[in-house]
Design an enzyme around this catalytic site. Structure first.
Site, PDB file in Angstrom:
ATOM      1  N   GLU A 120      -2.470   6.532   2.357  1.00 49.81           N
ATOM      2  CA  GLU A 120      -2.372   5.135   2.771  1.00 49.81           C
ATOM      3  C   GLU A 120      -3.335   4.933   3.939  1.00 49.81           C
ATOM      4  O   GLU A 120      -3.318   5.700   4.904  1.00 49.81           O
ATOM      5  CB  GLU A 120      -0.941   4.815   3.194  1.00 49.81           C
ATOM      6  N   LYS A 143       0.814  -1.223   0.000  1.00 47.21           N
ATOM      7  CA  LYS A 143       0.000   0.000   0.000  1.00 47.21           C
ATOM      8  C   LYS A 143       0.849   1.276   0.000  1.00 47.21           C
ATOM      9  O   LYS A 143       0.466   2.272  -0.607  1.00 47.21           O
ATOM     10  CB  LYS A 143      -0.986   0.013   1.165  1.00 47.21           C
ATOM     11  N   THR A 144       2.013   1.248   0.654  1.00 44.37           N
ATOM     12  CA  THR A 144       2.862   2.444   0.691  1.00 44.37           C
ATOM     13  C   THR A 144       3.377   2.794  -0.703  1.00 44.37           C
ATOM     14  O   THR A 144       3.308   3.950  -1.135  1.00 44.37           O
ATOM     15  CB  THR A 144       4.041   2.231   1.652  1.00 44.37           C
TER      16      THR A 144
END
Length: 490
Positions: free
Chosen positions: A172, A128-129
């Site tokens: 995020e 996700k980052t």
């Protein structure tokens, strides 16, 4: 008096002027502090030690106390924001309650920051980052000037938070403590769902999946769910609930049923190339990236889908994908160790820093390194992150870590957890040794210089040296890359 110029101005929080963040040195907390100070609030905070984030925040004239002390909490503070790592017995938290100061979590504050924007969130156990950063980079290159909060730093701009001027807010969204349930985005990406952070979900992945579904239901009917169906939990989540979800759904992946299907993936060194079949448009597109790995191909297509959904030109998106250079501490090639003047033969050792701390992430790191440097020995320095994770995934850690040629294991980065004897670093080392593939070494040291020296003396040259973990392990890699040793003896 009515003023058209104020139409797009985000309303300030009434009666909130001075905000204090407990645990300000975390990446998510630091990002929120950056946005708030840019919005004009007075910001200060505390943490137990200095780091890169705290040094960056200090440049914004944010006062930071390097200890948690009740004396830091004064009655002129209007709001307290706490990190999920803060315990109930924290002296500053206790003092804030006594003074009746409003207290909210990091997730609640992120939700308030996003309230008046077109929210785009990225969730998932892994990736996700990086995906958040790619989405931000594309929107930035399209001159859309989005606001952005992320858990990692872009390599060249060193950004993990930015206050933009447009309607878009890219963030995020963290499932680790269920804080993503505070958010109400219009678009959400789910990269994958795995057995991670299960201590918040009664050690039951079914509860984790139900929580993701609960989050998806919060997305408005005119919004969009972008989801990778290569992941079996993602696939089943959509297949079983497609009739109940009213939002637009875009699936992506190498899976034959994906709306956006990747195929013919090739990796050439650090670069990669593949093709994307857009089934609804019946067109095929060639994608070239300057980052390696199947996982990054998937991350880039999640970002492609997001940008396409808001109406950005696909051909330009593809061109902008090539410009993404990666995230710090995500297969981050730091450079070469310079041979120490007394030990000339230890040459051409490449250092990689990687944040991955779950077996799936570590396996990806190993596979990419093997692909890029097939003829080199792979040496890993691993710092376990949380005793609970080691306990829950012990067998997977043993299997994956046995895939390297040489392994050093450091003391566990506890992240505030109590020691679990049958899940500490010494026990993990013992279990890997018992498997019989490699002979790992447990380095029971705490001084960064001592650890760096200990590792360096056992290197032979021409190796790939990977520092793997989400704790403070990067402090050691930075010593080696700067050739900063003390009292080194051969």
């Amino acid at each position: 008096m009515f003023n058209k110029k104020n139409l797009n101005k985000i309303p300030k929080m009434n009666n909130i002027h001075y905000i204090y963040l407990i645990g300000i040195g975390g990446s998510g907390m630091g990002g929120i502090a950056t946005i708030l100070v840019k919005q004009g609030y007075k910001i200060s905070g505390s943490d137990i030690s200095s780091n890169f984030i705290i040094k960056k925040l200090s440049l914004l004239n944010i006062k930071i106390n390097l200890q948690h002390d009740a004396k830091n909490i004064t009655n002129n503070i209007d709001l307290i924001i706490i990190s999920s790592a803060i315990k109930n017995n924290n002296p500053e938290l206790i003092a804030a309650k006594k003074l009746n100061i409003a207290i909210i979590s990091r997730g609640e504050m992120l939700a308030e920051l996003m309230r008046f924007f077109y929210g785009i969130t990225i969730t998932g156990s892994h990736g996700k980052t990086t995906t958040t950063a790619i989405v931000y980079k594309i929107f930035k290159l399209f001159m859309l000037d989005p606001t952005f909060v992320n858990g990692g730093f872009l390599k060249f701009s060193k950004e993990n938070a930015y206050l933009g001027s447009s309607k878009y807010f890219i963030a995020e969204a963290d499932e680790s403590d269920k804080s993503f349930l505070y958010l109400n985005p219009i678009i959400n990406i789910i990269t994958n769902i795995e057995s991670e952070h299960l201590d918040y979900y009664q050690n039951n992945i079914e509860i984790l999946k139900k929580t993701f579904l609960k989050f998806l239901k919060k997305i408005p009917f005119y919004g969009c769910i972008i989801i990778c169906i290569d992941n079996i939990h993602n696939y089943n989540l959509i297949k079983q609930n497609k009739n109940f979800l009213k939002q637009n759904i875009i699936t992506y992946g190498f899976h034959k049923e994906a709306d956006l299907q990747l195929y013919n993936y090739q990796q050439n060194g650090y670069k990669s190339r593949f093709y994307l079949l857009e089934k609804k448009k019946k067109i095929s597109l060639e994608i070239n990236l300057n980052i390696p790995g199947y996982h990054n191909a998937l991350n880039s297509i999640a970002a492609f889908a997001t940008a396409s959904y808001v109406g950005l030109d696909p051909i330009m998106i593809i061109e902008f994908l090539k410009k993404f250079k990666g995230i710090e501490r995500r297969f981050d090639i730091l450079g070469h160790i310079l041979p120490y003047q007394k030990i000339k033969y230890k040459k051409n050792i490449i250092i990689i820093d990687d944040y991955g701390h779950h077996p799936t992430e570590i396996n990806i790191t190993i596979n990419i390194a093997r692909k890029i440097w097939p003829n080199r020995k792979l040496v890993m320095v691993f710092q376990p992150h949380r005793y609970s994770r080691t306990k829950n995934l012990l067998n997977k850690f043993v299997q994956i870590l046995s895939k390297v040629d040489k392994l050093f294991i450091l003391n566990t980065y506890s992240a505030g957890e109590n020691i679990i004897k049958k899940a500490n670093s010494e026990f993990l080392t013992k279990k890997i040794r018992e498997l019989g593939i490699i002979n790992p070494k447990f380095i029971n040291l705490t001084d960064y210089y001592d650890i760096a020296n200990n590792i360096y003396l056992k290197l032979k040259g021409n190796e790939i040296l990977i520092f793997q973990g989400a704790g403070n392990i990067n402090n050691i890699s930075s010593l080696l890359i700067s050739n900063n040793f003390k009292n080194l003896k051969n």
